[in-house]
Design a protein around this motif. Structure first.
Motif, PDB file in Angstrom:
ATOM      1  N   LYS A 335      -8.934   6.284   3.102  1.00 36.80           N
ATOM      2  CA  LYS A 335      -8.027   5.149   3.048  1.00 36.80           C
ATOM      3  C   LYS A 335      -8.816   3.845   2.935  1.00 36.80           C
ATOM      4  O   LYS A 335      -9.771   3.618   3.674  1.00 36.80           O
ATOM      5  N   GLN A 336      -8.393   2.966   2.017  1.00 38.60           N
ATOM      6  CA  GLN A 336      -8.980   1.633   1.885  1.00 38.60           C
ATOM      7  C   GLN A 336      -7.947   0.530   2.122  1.00 38.60           C
ATOM      8  O   GLN A 336      -8.281  -0.532   2.630  1.00 38.60           O
ATOM      9  N   VAL A 337      -6.706   0.806   1.736  1.00 38.35           N
ATOM     10  CA  VAL A 337      -5.651  -0.195   1.912  1.00 38.35           C
ATOM     11  C   VAL A 337      -4.502   0.394   2.732  1.00 38.35           C
ATOM     12  O   VAL A 337      -4.270   0.006   3.869  1.00 38.35           O
ATOM     13  N   ASP A 338      -3.780   1.335   2.122  1.00 37.41           N
ATOM     14  CA  ASP A 338      -2.615   1.907   2.799  1.00 37.41           C
ATOM     15  C   ASP A 338      -2.661   3.428   2.899  1.00 37.41           C
ATOM     16  O   ASP A 338      -1.834   4.024   3.564  1.00 37.41           O
ATOM     17  N   GLY A 339      -3.623   4.061   2.227  1.00 35.07           N
ATOM     18  CA  GLY A 339      -3.729   5.512   2.281  1.00 35.07           C
ATOM     19  C   GLY A 339      -2.804   6.232   1.315  1.00 35.07           C
ATOM     20  O   GLY A 339      -2.832   7.465   1.230  1.00 35.07           O
ATOM     21  N   ASP A 342      -3.731   3.449  -2.681  1.00 34.46           N
ATOM     22  CA  ASP A 342      -5.174   3.311  -2.881  1.00 34.46           C
ATOM     23  C   ASP A 342      -5.880   4.660  -3.040  1.00 34.46           C
ATOM     24  O   ASP A 342      -6.991   4.723  -3.553  1.00 34.46           O
ATOM     25  N   THR A 343      -5.239   5.738  -2.604  1.00 31.05           N
ATOM     26  CA  THR A 343      -5.844   7.071  -2.745  1.00 31.05           C
ATOM     27  C   THR A 343      -5.235   7.856  -3.904  1.00 31.05           C
ATOM     28  O   THR A 343      -5.519   9.042  -4.071  1.00 31.05           O
ATOM     29  N   TYR A 360     -10.133   9.400  -8.228  1.00 35.25           N
ATOM     30  CA  TYR A 360      -9.236   8.299  -7.898  1.00 35.25           C
ATOM     31  C   TYR A 360      -8.875   7.501  -9.158  1.00 35.25           C
ATOM     32  O   TYR A 360      -9.694   7.346 -10.062  1.00 35.25           O
ATOM     33  N   PHE A 361      -7.663   6.968  -9.181  1.00 43.16           N
ATOM     34  CA  PHE A 361      -7.243   6.111 -10.285  1.00 43.16           C
ATOM     35  C   PHE A 361      -7.789   4.697 -10.152  1.00 43.16           C
ATOM     36  O   PHE A 361      -8.070   4.041 -11.158  1.00 43.16           O
ATOM     37  N   TYR A 362      -7.946   4.207  -8.931  1.00 45.22           N
ATOM     38  CA  TYR A 362      -8.199   2.781  -8.720  1.00 45.22           C
ATOM     39  C   TYR A 362      -9.577   2.469  -8.136  1.00 45.22           C
ATOM     40  O   TYR A 362      -9.806   1.349  -7.686  1.00 45.22           O
ATOM     41  N   ARG A 363     -10.465   3.411  -8.141  1.00 41.29           N
ATOM     42  CA  ARG A 363     -11.842   3.154  -7.695  1.00 41.29           C
ATOM     43  C   ARG A 363     -12.796   4.110  -8.416  1.00 41.29           C
ATOM     44  O   ARG A 363     -12.384   5.137  -8.951  1.00 41.29           O
ATOM     45  N   ILE A 385     -16.054  -0.845  -9.743  1.00 45.75           N
ATOM     46  CA  ILE A 385     -14.915  -1.019  -8.838  1.00 45.75           C
ATOM     47  C   ILE A 385     -14.976   0.048  -7.743  1.00 45.75           C
ATOM     48  O   ILE A 385     -14.484   1.160  -7.914  1.00 45.75           O
ATOM     49  N   SER A 386     -15.586  -0.300  -6.618  1.00 46.07           N
ATOM     50  CA  SER A 386     -15.735   0.665  -5.525  1.00 46.07           C
ATOM     51  C   SER A 386     -14.582   0.606  -4.530  1.00 46.07           C
ATOM     52  O   SER A 386     -14.393   1.535  -3.747  1.00 46.07           O
ATOM     53  N   ARG A 387     -13.809  -0.489  -4.540  1.00 44.09           N
ATOM     54  CA  ARG A 387     -12.640  -0.601  -3.669  1.00 44.09           C
ATOM     55  C   ARG A 387     -11.389  -0.771  -4.524  1.00 44.09           C
ATOM     56  O   ARG A 387     -11.370  -1.551  -5.483  1.00 44.09           O
ATOM     57  N   ALA A 388     -10.351  -0.030  -4.144  1.00 42.81           N
ATOM     58  CA  ALA A 388      -9.093  -0.088  -4.894  1.00 42.81           C
ATOM     59  C   ALA A 388      -8.495  -1.476  -4.819  1.00 42.81           C
ATOM     60  O   ALA A 388      -8.297  -2.016  -3.728  1.00 42.81           O
ATOM     61  N   GLN A 389      -8.211  -2.062  -5.984  1.00 44.98           N
ATOM     62  CA  GLN A 389      -7.637  -3.396  -6.035  1.00 44.98           C
ATOM     63  C   GLN A 389      -6.114  -3.283  -6.176  1.00 44.98           C
ATOM     64  O   GLN A 389      -5.543  -3.467  -7.247  1.00 44.98           O
ATOM     65  N   VAL A 390      -5.496  -2.928  -5.048  1.00 40.11           N
ATOM     66  CA  VAL A 390      -4.046  -2.777  -4.999  1.00 40.11           C
ATOM     67  C   VAL A 390      -3.488  -3.672  -3.899  1.00 40.11           C
ATOM     68  O   VAL A 390      -4.131  -3.886  -2.867  1.00 40.11           O
TER      69      VAL A 390
END
Length: 498
Positions: A335-339, A342-343, A360-363, A385-390
């Motif tokens: 989990k990075q944002v909401d699980g 972001d996953t 992952y789609f976003y990282r 992009i190592s952290r999901a930008q959501v």
């Protein structure tokens, strides 16, 4: 002959010098006039990819400075030595490309644009010999000892070769292991072989095996269509279910010979049938809700679901022959944002090794797992992009929605024999925006260790972009519009790795 050479020594040196002036000035101007393309070509070099941003202007400056030195008698000898070292470096570069490169890129532009790499090598050797001859004539006229001439010529030339070798080794390490988002495109890595009109654009790949491509259909979920890999004929079979009372939302089909599977995780139900038989029987009902499913064999399935405890997405395994049937691994998806958003990603299975991959789609990360969902490796794509930008907003009632469109890194992927083929959604350095509008970009990665293998374009078919893909050892199949298209790899990508 010696007397003729002696009398015309200055003329010969001047001619050689002016030949180099012509070569370097023309090459430098050609690069300046198309600097963007020159940078792209360097970025595709197997030796210099990681240093393209520095080397592109440096080469132009060096060529112009050397040409200037060659124009004046007082600095001509220095220019000749510089010409020799630069030409030796170019020669070593081409030699390494021909003998040690993973692939041979397109040739550089300039005065020898039409030559192949072997012709480039011969051309460079010839000019290096001319520079050496001019140096010998000039030094002999000055009375320089032969040993001094040899040392002044050979040692810096070896140093030039050493610099190229070091650049090659370090660039290979950076590109394959620590890439800073520079893609490398091989020369014609795939070849458009054949297309077959399916008559509709609602198909998706359900599997491929034994010379057959299996297709599901979004608008006809109970129809299994088969097209031979030669793309000469297709046939369709209407699947019969032993129980049709379920309120299906999205019935999906997957083929894993000798069986085919139909499933809808929102019910949840899984049917299994034998290829060649149109009847599919219920093998799992209300064992697990899931959003994605990958059959591993006739009784074992990997799936993605939402945890009832944490409300985050989680990967799990369904084993029909064991109790409990369902096991979840809460440690895999980080989990990075909401699980949840972001996953988000795609669950895949390697049809050769049996390993599972989740990208992952976003990282810029993908996971490699064994059939028991034990983590083997966490690997990365080449983007940064190592952290999901959501952005996620909480609504009344505990629901979550996207607060803004996310930055998607990876669009769709397939895995075959330890190679992940990933359609990227992000443009790398030194890439053409025009090309991105006309083609999809597919990056290749090893799944047994951190290594980027290269990229290739899949060009649009008219106004239609690539919608789906599937891979065999030698072929790359694409669904685009109403067509299924077969491409052949120029060389097997999924060869046996060391």
């Amino acid at each position: 002959m010696k007397k003729i050479l002696s009398r015309n020594r200055d003329v010969i040196v001047q001619i050689i010098g002016y030949l180099y002036v012509l070569l370097f000035v023309y090459a430098a101007i050609s690069k300046l006039l198309d600097f963007e393309n020159f940078g792209i070509q360097l970025a595709q070099s197997p030796l210099l990819s990681a240093y393209a941003g520095l080397i592109a202007p440096s080469v132009i400056i060096a060529e112009l400075l050397i040409a200037l030195l060659l124009c004046f008698k007082g600095t001509r000898l220095t220019g000749l030595y510089a010409s020799l070292f630069l030409m030796v470096a170019f020669t070593a570069y081409i030699y390494l490309i021909l003998n040690y490169s993973d692939f041979i890129p397109c040739s550089c532009g300039g005065i020898i644009e039409k030559l192949g790499w072997t012709e480039h090598l011969v051309f460079n050797i010839g000019f290096a010999v001319l520079a050496l001859a001019a140096i010998v004539f000039t030094e002999k006229e000055k009375g320089t000892p032969a040993v001094a001439v040899v040392l002044k010529s050979v040692l810096p030339s070896l140093a030039a070769i050493g610099v190229v070798v070091v650049l090659f080794l370090s660039s290979e390490h950076i590109i394959k292991k620590e890439n800073n988002f520079i893609r490398r495109f091989g020369q014609h890595p795939i070849r458009d072989e054949k297309a077959f009109d399916l008559g509709a654009n609602s198909y998706y790949f359900a599997g491929i095996a034994d010379g057959q491509v299996y297709l599901g259909n979004v608008t006809a979920p109970l129809v299994l269509t088969t097209v031979d890999t030669a793309l000469t004929a297709k046939k369709a079979v209407k699947i019969r279910l032993d129980d049709t009372s379920h309120p299906f939302r999205s019935l999906q089909m997957k083929v894993e010979p000798p069986c085919f599977y139909l499933y809808d995780g929102s019910v949840p139900v899984i049917y299994r049938g034998q290829l060649g038989d149109s009847l599919a029987r219920t093998v799992s009902l209300e064992d697990a809700y899931f959003s994605q499913l990958e059959p591993m064999d006739s009784v074992n399935f990997a799936f993605r679901t939402q945890s009832a405890e944490t409300k985050a997405q989680v990967l799990g395994k369904l084993a029909l022959d064991r109790e409990p049937k369902v096991t979840l691994n809460h440690e895999l998806l980080e989990k990075q944002v909401d699980g949840v958003f972001d996953t988000d990603g795609q669950l895949l299975r390697d049809d050769v090794t049996g390993e599972l991959v989740y990208i992952y789609f976003y990282r810029n990360e993908f996971l490699v797992m064994d059939s028991s969902l034990h983590l083997s490796r966490r690997l990365h794509t080449i983007d940064t992009i190592s952290r999901a930008q959501v952005q996620v907003r909480s609504l009344s009632g505990g629901q979550h929605k996207m607060g803004a469109p996310p930055l998607q890194v990876n669009k769709r992927s397939v895995v075959h024999d330890r190679v992940l083929f990933n359609e990227s959604n992000l443009m790398g350095k030194f890439e053409s925006r025009e090309m991105w509008s006309r083609a999809a970009v597919v990056d290749m990665y090893r799944t047994d260790r951190q290594e980027y293998l290269g990229s290739f374009y899949v060009h649009n078919r008219g106004s239609h972009k690539m919608a789906r893909m599937i891979v065999t050892d030698r072929h790359f199949f694409v669904l685009s519009g109403n067509e299924i298209v077969r491409y052949r790899f120029a060389q097997p990508v999924t060869r046996n790795f060391n």
